[in-house]
Design a protein around this motif. Structure first.
Motif, mmCIF file in Angstrom:
data_model
loop_
_atom_site.group_PDB
_atom_site.id
_atom_site.type_symbol
_atom_site.label_atom_id
_atom_site.label_comp_id
_atom_site.label_asym_id
_atom_site.label_seq_id
_atom_site.Cartn_x
_atom_site.Cartn_y
_atom_site.Cartn_z
ATOM 1 N N GLU A 248 0.822 -1.201 0.000
ATOM 2 C CA GLU A 248 0.000 0.000 0.000
ATOM 3 C C GLU A 248 0.863 1.260 0.000
ATOM 4 O O GLU A 248 0.533 2.254 -0.634
ATOM 5 C CB GLU A 248 -0.919 0.000 1.227
ATOM 6 N N GLN A 249 1.985 1.192 0.706
ATOM 7 C CA GLN A 249 2.854 2.364 0.827
ATOM 8 C C GLN A 249 3.729 2.576 -0.400
ATOM 9 O O GLN A 249 3.897 3.721 -0.858
ATOM 10 C CB GLN A 249 3.740 2.231 2.068
ATOM 11 N N PHE A 250 4.275 1.492 -0.943
ATOM 12 C CA PHE A 250 5.283 1.633 -2.006
ATOM 13 C C PHE A 250 4.798 1.211 -3.391
ATOM 14 O O PHE A 250 5.470 1.495 -4.383
ATOM 15 C CB PHE A 250 6.533 0.837 -1.642
ATOM 16 N N GLY A 251 3.677 0.526 -3.485
ATOM 17 C CA GLY A 251 3.140 0.129 -4.769
ATOM 18 C C GLY A 251 3.505 -1.289 -5.168
ATOM 19 O O GLY A 251 4.275 -1.972 -4.495
ATOM 20 N N ILE A 252 2.931 -1.739 -6.277
ATOM 21 C CA ILE A 252 3.159 -3.087 -6.797
ATOM 22 C C ILE A 252 4.420 -3.078 -7.663
ATOM 23 O O ILE A 252 4.520 -2.294 -8.613
ATOM 24 C CB ILE A 252 1.966 -3.575 -7.635
ATOM 25 N N PRO A 253 5.374 -3.945 -7.361
ATOM 26 C CA PRO A 253 6.631 -3.941 -8.115
ATOM 27 C C PRO A 253 6.537 -4.704 -9.428
ATOM 28 O O PRO A 253 5.628 -5.520 -9.624
ATOM 29 C CB PRO A 253 7.601 -4.642 -7.160
ATOM 30 N N TYR A 254 7.493 -4.473 -10.282
ATOM 31 C CA TYR A 254 7.651 -5.257 -11.517
ATOM 32 C C TYR A 254 8.090 -6.673 -11.172
ATOM 33 O O TYR A 254 7.612 -7.654 -11.760
ATOM 34 C CB TYR A 254 8.683 -4.570 -12.409
ATOM 35 N N TYR A 255 9.006 -6.758 -10.214
ATOM 36 C CA TYR A 255 9.518 -8.059 -9.761
ATOM 37 C C TYR A 255 9.528 -8.079 -8.234
ATOM 38 O O TYR A 255 9.977 -7.127 -7.586
ATOM 39 C CB TYR A 255 10.938 -8.275 -10.304
ATOM 40 N N LEU A 256 9.018 -9.169 -7.674
ATOM 41 C CA LEU A 256 9.006 -9.369 -6.232
ATOM 42 C C LEU A 256 9.849 -10.587 -5.906
ATOM 43 O O LEU A 256 9.527 -11.702 -6.307
ATOM 44 C CB LEU A 256 7.573 -9.583 -5.736
ATOM 45 N N LYS A 257 10.955 -10.366 -5.192
ATOM 46 C CA LYS A 257 11.821 -11.462 -4.756
ATOM 47 C C LYS A 257 11.639 -11.671 -3.262
ATOM 48 O O LYS A 257 11.735 -10.728 -2.478
ATOM 49 C CB LYS A 257 13.288 -11.155 -5.051
ATOM 50 N N VAL A 258 11.356 -12.921 -2.874
ATOM 51 C CA VAL A 258 11.118 -13.219 -1.465
ATOM 52 C C VAL A 258 11.971 -14.406 -1.035
ATOM 53 O O VAL A 258 11.850 -15.499 -1.585
ATOM 54 C CB VAL A 258 9.632 -13.537 -1.184
ATOM 55 N N ASP A 259 12.821 -14.182 -0.043
ATOM 56 C CA ASP A 259 13.635 -15.252 0.537
ATOM 57 C C ASP A 259 13.758 -14.975 2.028
ATOM 58 O O ASP A 259 14.706 -14.327 2.476
ATOM 59 C CB ASP A 259 15.009 -15.303 -0.127
ATOM 60 N N ILE A 260 12.775 -15.452 2.804
ATOM 61 C CA ILE A 260 12.743 -15.168 4.243
ATOM 62 C C ILE A 260 12.563 -16.447 5.060
ATOM 63 O O ILE A 260 11.949 -16.441 6.124
ATOM 64 C CB ILE A 260 11.673 -14.110 4.591
ATOM 65 N N GLU A 261 13.101 -17.538 4.554
ATOM 66 C CA GLU A 261 13.251 -18.770 5.322
ATOM 67 C C GLU A 261 11.968 -19.264 5.985
ATOM 68 O O GLU A 261 11.844 -19.326 7.201
ATOM 69 C CB GLU A 261 14.342 -18.580 6.379
ATOM 70 N N GLY A 262 10.999 -19.613 5.137
ATOM 71 C CA GLY A 262 9.835 -20.322 5.655
ATOM 72 C C GLY A 262 8.540 -19.546 5.727
ATOM 73 O O GLY A 262 7.480 -20.142 5.962
ATOM 74 N N THR A 263 8.573 -18.226 5.514
ATOM 75 C CA THR A 263 7.333 -17.442 5.576
ATOM 76 C C THR A 263 7.088 -16.677 4.276
ATOM 77 O O THR A 263 6.367 -15.683 4.250
ATOM 78 C CB THR A 263 7.365 -16.457 6.769
#
Length: 267
Positions: free
Chosen positions: A112-127
């Protein structure tokens, strides 16, 4: 969707973040570990000062309130808010975790604050799934997403793909992360600007159309993961061979190491 924006959830040492910045993208970086956050902030301060990088010292959570974070001094990339992940690592690798309290934030609030990205990378070990599920509340979606996928629960893996399907993602790749240091940036670039970049072990690596291999359908990628799961059950750190007398020594002698995989998804 902002075509110039990447959100990097789980910055760690910042090598992926730095890659995105050098390719010309604006980046929102999220890192829960206070010490790692401080180190990356100092190293990439130039990008923060010119407005290209926003670095947040928070943990993605189900609520906007302080949350328990577990850090590992032997392997800093194992930092997590998942107690189940911590217990599994402690049993398997006999490695201690240190408990601390950090600020938690819903990923919906970040979008909501920063907007929808072109690419979303997620690596947070299990969540990681928290970030993907948060997209359900938004009409627009990232063109590309990558998450570190589970190898311990087949049902959890199927749930990941069920969420991707619900969000409209139809093309997938399973990228062996142990091979990321061998990746070569294509020239001319297929995403952003071309830069020669050497990824270190632990990086997520190339993204979008620059990722190696062909895009697969949901049914095709699930077949790939079936092979990955079977290999893990036989050759993994908790696999059949490692539980045999002398099994772990045999795997070490043959230099057989269990890889981990990122799932890349495209609309």
């Amino acid at each position: 969707m902002d075509k110039n924006l990447i959100i990097d959830v789980g910055v760690h040492t910042g090598q992926d973040t730095e890659f995105y910045l050098k390719k010309g993208f604006r980046v929102i970086g999220i890192e829960a570990d206070p010490q790692i956050y401080k180190s990356v902030k100092e190293r990439l301060n130039h990008y923060i000062e010119n407005g290209q990088l926003t670095l947040l010292n928070i943990a993605v959570s189900t609520k906007d309130e302080p949350v328990t974070f577990y850090t590992n001094s032997d392997r800093s990339f194992w930092g997590t808010t998942s107690l189940d992940r911590v217990k599994n690592k402690e049993i398997t690798f006999s490695t201690p975790f240190v408990e601390m309290t950090v600020e938690g934030c819903r990923f919906e609030k970040i979008l909501e604050q920063f907007g929808i990205p072109y690419y979303l990378k997620v690596d947070i070990e299990g969540t990681e799934i928290l970030c993907v599920q948060a997209l359900k509340q938004f009409e627009s979606k990232p063109k590309f997403i990558s998450i570190e996928s589970t190898k311990t629960s087949w049902n959890a893996l199927l749930n990941e793909f069920a969420v991707f399907k619900e969000l409209g993602y139809q093309k997938f790749k399973a990228i062996n992360q142990a091979e990321v240091p061998n990746q070569v940036c294509p020239s001319p670039a297929l995403e952003g600007q071309y830069i020669p970049y050497q990824f270190e072990y632990g990086a997520s690596g190339l993204f979008g159309e620059e990722t190696p291999g062909n895009w697969l359908s949901e049914s095709e990628i699930i077949k790939v993961y079936k092979d990955i799961f079977w290999s893990s059950r036989i050759l993994g750190v908790n696999g059949i061979i490692s539980k045999l007398p002398g099994g772990k020594m045999l795997l070490d002698t043959l230099n057989i190491k269990e890889p981990w995989y990122d799932t890349h998804a495209s609309l």
